[in-house]
Scaffold this active site. Structure first.
Site, PDB file in Angstrom:
ATOM      1  N   ALA A   1       0.829  -1.207   0.000  1.00  0.00           N
ATOM      2  CA  ALA A   1       0.000   0.000   0.000  1.00  0.00           C
ATOM      3  C   ALA A   1       0.862   1.255   0.000  1.00  0.00           C
ATOM      4  O   ALA A   1       0.604   2.209  -0.742  1.00  0.00           O
ATOM      5  CB  ALA A   1      -0.934  -0.006   1.204  1.00  0.00           C
ATOM      6  N   TYR A   2       1.888   1.266   0.837  1.00  0.00           N
ATOM      7  CA  TYR A   2       2.758   2.430   0.927  1.00  0.00           C
ATOM      8  C   TYR A   2       3.483   2.668  -0.389  1.00  0.00           C
ATOM      9  O   TYR A   2       3.532   3.798  -0.899  1.00  0.00           O
ATOM     10  CB  TYR A   2       3.756   2.233   2.065  1.00  0.00           C
ATOM     11  N   CYS A   3       4.050   1.608  -0.962  1.00  0.00           N
ATOM     12  CA  CYS A   3       4.779   1.754  -2.219  1.00  0.00           C
ATOM     13  C   CYS A   3       3.857   2.197  -3.350  1.00  0.00           C
ATOM     14  O   CYS A   3       4.219   3.061  -4.156  1.00  0.00           O
ATOM     15  CB  CYS A   3       5.474   0.445  -2.581  1.00  0.00           C
TER      16      CYS A   3
ATOM     17  N   PRO B   1       8.448   3.683   6.539  1.00  0.00           N
ATOM     18  CA  PRO B   1       9.424   2.918   5.766  1.00  0.00           C
ATOM     19  C   PRO B   1       9.383   3.245   4.279  1.00  0.00           C
ATOM     20  O   PRO B   1       8.320   3.283   3.673  1.00  0.00           O
ATOM     21  CB  PRO B   1       9.003   1.486   6.049  1.00  0.00           C
TER      22      PRO B   1
ATOM     23  N   SER C   1       1.094   3.888  -3.110  1.00  0.00           N
ATOM     24  CA  SER C   1       0.666   5.273  -2.907  1.00  0.00           C
ATOM     25  C   SER C   1       1.786   6.260  -3.202  1.00  0.00           C
ATOM     26  O   SER C   1       1.551   7.337  -3.760  1.00  0.00           O
ATOM     27  CB  SER C   1       0.149   5.459  -1.480  1.00  0.00           C
TER      28      SER C   1
END
Length: 296
Positions: free
Chosen positions: A154-156, A294, A158
């Site tokens: 999800a972080y990557c 991260p 986004s």
């Protein structure tokens, strides 16, 4: 926003995710360089504490960056109280880690909504002001925008999204004399990163990065670099500087990451099974107060 000896003096600057972490450090650095700062975030009490510690003129608004109506109201109040913004920093962000197959759909979606949709809502709210002031929009991105990592889907996703959004926006508004910059940053000393180290999945992620990429950088240092980029209207800023070199090899990164993951993930999972982290840091109940989590 013409360049001068004190290009931010008297200018209005908006910072999202300003309650803590990098957002709070950005607000302080902008205020120290003469800007009137509008702090946006989810934690009113903490925002008040940050505001009260800043020099000069500042004010804060409790708002969720994914709430279009709330952002519209905050924008109108900022104009009335401080004036039209010349600088907008889209910093608000959250993160979570763990295997995608076992991820909570609501948590996964929240990361994308805050990081990507929230950045777009921030730009939409303040672009009319930036057109009028010929201002500058800084999108806080990440090493994750350049190279994705397992267990951080999800972080990557986004952060890759906000990079593409900023590139598209820059081309779209260049003829209106609005600058758009992208801040690529690595591990920064925020509560999200400290929380990340408590989870095996993210602790191992950082441990398997090259030594220079493991270093955690002080928020004040990162904020100083980013605000200098704002003053100079740079299209990009990298903290640490060596991150710029990853742009040259980004096409080669996915197969390398896949090869390493195929070898290492089974071994690591055998010693300590990976589990979902949930939202990281003290901002986990809301949108978070400061980047960065991260970087992947």
């Amino acid at each position: 926003m013409p360049v001068s000896g004190k290009p931010l003096h008297g200018r209005v600057a908006v910072v999202t995710g300003a309650a803590r972490g990098l957002g709070a450090a950005l607000a302080r650095t902008l205020a120290e360089r003469g800007a009137k700062v509008a702090l946006l975030g989810r934690d009113e009490r903490t925002l008040d504490l940050v505001r009260d510690d800043l020099p000069g003129t500042s004010a804060c608004w409790e708002v969720d960056v994914t709430d279009d109506r709330g952002m519209h109201r905050a924008g109108a109040e900022i104009r009335a109280r401080l004036g039209p913004p010349s600088v907008v920093v889209a910093n608000a962000g959250v993160a979570e880690g763990g295997p995608f197959a076992e991820s909570d759909p609501g948590v996964w979606r929240r990361v994308v909504e805050v990081n990507l949709i929230g950045s777009a809502a921030t730009a939409r709210t303040f672009l009319p002001d930036l057109f009028a002031t010929r201002g500058y929009f800084l999108q806080v991105a990440s090493l994750a925008s350049i190279g994705a990592a397992p267990m951080m889907s999800a972080y990557c996703a986004s952060k890759a999204g906000v990079e593409s959004f900023a590139h598209a926006l820059r081309a779209e508004v260049a003829h209106r004399h609005v600058g758009v910059g992208i801040a690529y940053i690595n591990w920064t000393d925020t509560d999200m990163v400290r929380d990340a180290d408590e989870h095996a999945v993210l602790r191992e992620l950082r441990a398997h990065m090259p030594p220079p990429a493991r270093k955690v950088h002080p928020t004040a240092h990162v904020a100083d670099r980013l605000v200098t980029a704002v003053e100079r209207r740079r299209p990009s800023v990298y903290v640490p500087g060596w991150l710029r070199s990853t742009q040259l090899v980004r096409a080669a990164m996915p197969p390398v990451v896949t090869w390493l993951s195929r070898r290492e993930l089974p071994r690591l999972a055998a010693s300590e099974p990976f589990a979902a982290t949930g939202l990281l840091g003290r901002g986990r109940a809301g949108q978070g107060g400061g980047e960065k989590a991260p970087p992947g």
